[in-house]
Design an enzyme around this catalytic site. Sequence first.
Site, PDB file in Angstrom:
ATOM      1  N   SER C  45      -3.884   5.374  -3.230  1.00  0.00           N
ATOM      2  CA  SER C  45      -2.808   5.178  -2.433  1.00  0.00           C
ATOM      3  C   SER C  45      -3.195   4.191  -1.179  1.00  0.00           C
ATOM      4  CB  SER C  45      -2.599   6.511  -1.593  1.00  0.00           C
ATOM      5  OG  SER C  45      -1.442   6.237  -0.917  1.00  0.00           O
ATOM      6  N   GLU C  46      -2.372   3.249  -1.176  1.00  0.00           N
ATOM      7  CA  GLU C  46      -2.687   1.803  -0.421  1.00  0.00           C
ATOM      8  C   GLU C  46      -2.968   2.102   1.045  1.00  0.00           C
ATOM      9  OE1 GLU C  46       0.132   2.197  -2.177  1.00  0.00           O
ATOM     10  OE2 GLU C  46       1.643   0.906  -1.061  1.00  0.00           O
ATOM     11  N   ASN C  47      -2.663   3.225   1.530  1.00  0.00           N
ATOM     12  CA  ASN C  47      -2.933   3.497   2.925  1.00  0.00           C
ATOM     13  C   ASN C  47      -4.223   3.884   3.102  1.00  0.00           C
ATOM     14  OD1 ASN C  47      -1.759   5.634   1.544  1.00  0.00           O
ATOM     15  ND2 ASN C  47      -1.724   6.794   3.614  1.00  0.00           N
ATOM     16  N   SER C  87      -8.715  -1.160   0.947  1.00  0.00           N
ATOM     17  CA  SER C  87      -7.601  -0.838   0.100  1.00  0.00           C
ATOM     18  C   SER C  87      -6.939  -1.857  -0.529  1.00  0.00           C
ATOM     19  CB  SER C  87      -6.765  -0.061   0.927  1.00  0.00           C
ATOM     20  OG  SER C  87      -5.732   0.591  -0.045  1.00  0.00           O
TER      21      SER C  87
END
Lengths: 235, 235, 217, 217
Positions: C45-47, C87
Amino acid sequence: MNKIFKNAAEALNDIHDGAIIMLGGFGLCGIPENCIAAMVLKGTKELTCIANNAGIDDFGIGLLLQKRQVKKMISSYVGENAEFERQLLSGELEVELIPQGTLATRCMAAGYGMPAIFTPAGVGTEVAIGKEIRTFNNKEYLLEYAFDADFAFVKAWKGDTEGNLIYKETARNFNPLMAMAGKITIAEVEELVSAGELDANQIHTPGIYVHRIFKGINYEKRIEQRTVRARLPNP
Amino acid sequence: MNKIFKNAAEALNDIHDGAIIMLGGFGLCGIPENCIAAMVLKGTKELTCIANNAGIDDFGIGLLLQKRQVKKMISSYVGENAEFERQLLSGELEVELIPQGTLATRCMAAGYGMPAIFTPAGVGTEVAIGKEIRTFNNKEYLLEYAFDADFAFVKAWKGDTEGNLIYKETARNFNPLMAMAGKITIAEVEELVSAGELDANQIHTPGIYVHRIFKGINYEKRIEQRTVRARLPNP
Amino acid sequence: MLNKNQIAQRLAKELKDGFYVNLGIGIPTLVANYIPEGIKVVLQSENGLLGMGAFPFEGEEDPDLINAGKQTITSVPGSSFFDSAMSFGMIRAGKVDLTILGAMEVSEKGDIANWKIPGKMVKGMGGAMDLVASAKNIIVAMMHSNPKGESKLLPRCVLPLTGIGCVKKIVTELAVLDVTKEGFKLLERAPGVSVEEIVAKTAGKLIIEGEIPEMEW
Amino acid sequence: MLNKNQIAQRLAKELKDGFYVNLGIGIPTLVANYIPEGIKVVLQSENGLLGMGAFPFEGEEDPDLINAGKQTITSVPGSSFFDSAMSFGMIRAGKVDLTILGAMEVSEKGDIANWKIPGKMVKGMGGAMDLVASAKNIIVAMMHSNPKGESKLLPRCVLPLTGIGCVKKIVTELAVLDVTKEGFKLLERAPGVSVEEIVAKTAGKLIIEGEIPEMEW
């Protein structure tokens, strides 16, 4: 050397109209709630806010928008709120949209003393307009500049009197990057402990990057999208 | 998906003559002792080694030098050993000396998909010869390229079966950067635990960067400069 | 013709053991429900999370633990949290093996448009431009046509681009297509869907070679 | 004329409360022994530590805890460990308030040479080039002359440079000097050392204005 402040009002005392401010957080997760509330009370205007999102109508940066304290937003994703949209369409508010990874890396570049970085994000799109393009190994990259922010407001889970910070889970997001990037970095923490109580091996933001720190209060930690799964009934 | 290997010999099985290898560590602190020992046994030759230092005569990368397995060293500080000096002066060994921060950042650039970075280190010196110089805000910077390494050998304190790594104290140094930079990253750890045993909030190197992991044995952890202070006598 | 869950199920066939995968909002998110047995994938999850798990049980929501769609989630054993620079660093460095995301338009050159409709309120590109510019393997999951009935597989995109020459494969309710140098290459058709229907609904150049099999999963 | 410990003691007067300081190998390291009372400084070791402490007690050496000189050390309460990229990142970003390091030569323009003697075995620049190119405040601690009796304060450096136009101040066994646009400006002389002796031993342009006081600490 004393980095400890009593509260947000004291820590934000010298922020001037027109300041460029970074605010940590992703959506409403890991946002500096106390700093935002203090800014609303203080009424500082003409702010440029660098933050991944712009909050919602009645929380987060949305509160600053309600009071028309923001001149410009630099974000990757905005518009979860109607007031934002109204101000944008009426021309009251400027918005610069940039890719999320570019936003993150431009913060890191500032904290690492790198004047610019190369990223492929946005090549061939309107984001590339007016930007320098350079090819490395047959792939095109945009030259993107480090941010230059007067203040950074970050929210951490735990902090110590030296300014060392530890974040919790995905509330980390942009916070450590903005902490490094601010000329003056103000950290609000849920728990403030004495030097030596945090594990030196597990610090996310070394204290050298943090100029002011205070223990935040009344964290609401609002959830934007509450998604759950049903518990299976007991057999 | 299995990242676990039995030992160094198995993890290093496919390393070929002429490979470009990164080795973590600063001096003898945090070096991949097991990987180095296995390379010596394996006898792979013509290696290009990217490592901050070159070890000492009878430990660290010095062991690879003794066996004349190294064609080229890329380091910031070398020559704590006589064999190194002999090979260098006789022309058997190539050496490229680069500033320590440049070395670190070129590793990070590789791990972060940035083809090049700007640093002021070396401007006006022989390090700048042949390099592109660019001015930002009235300061000159050199353009330095991301490393391109076939393998990275890193040493961590704790690791899990997903390849997540935690380093101890200053044994961290270049290890997390090289872990990110290697096309194939091989991690040796003092303690190998199951997924879920390490605190997800406190991982230094996420497992996505680690392709192979094994539990190292017989760590010697030699001290290069033993400096101590006297205990005050009991009153 | 597939429904959204069936599209997700077909997409899941693209997963390989050991893959690190980024799933976009919408249909791609559903892919997590259909991971084939015996295969392990790690969701990014790119967060700032590797090892995204299912939604939390009611009452166990953690406001500090959300995904890129700002939904409350959980993390699996062996997961790790990191900042947004790392990320997108791992995304840019090609460490994520597969990215599945939605699109408003895809061109026969693999260009993608999925962030902006001129004249409408613009919400921003979020992480989409970073993902499409960096990921080595990008699959688009979308409907074959837009709500007006116009093809979303075009000779060139009309909407503002998110990225260029990056989409490798497309899965729609009608078909699976590769994006090749020559154009969209039809690989599979949905059960009961004819090649003719796909031809009729594909505006960009479509390559059809030999018999086109029905999808399986 | 000062001995090495006295040079360190004079250097310590440059410390201000709250400073983050990087101390090079040699005389600079000794500065840590003379931190004035009531002042708190945090020592940075560029191999990845903020909050460097004293040497360990015998028997308590930790091979995983060393300084940039590869010596066993300790860390103080409130310290933090990080990787080498972050370490040089904070240096490059000007977060370190003061850097004190040794030199073989300094020019009247503030150029410094301290890493290489042609014809001799070259060991490398380590972190010196990063430090001198980035730090906002650099003080050199060195002997006024080299072992051959030649001045180390020169019109221009003869040895290969480490960095250019970066040295702000110099403390030697004879004098304290600022590096100004016009040249070396004599600020203080060591007890018992005459201005004439400093003039005689300084090859670069020396500026002497008014009475030059003796050092105090």
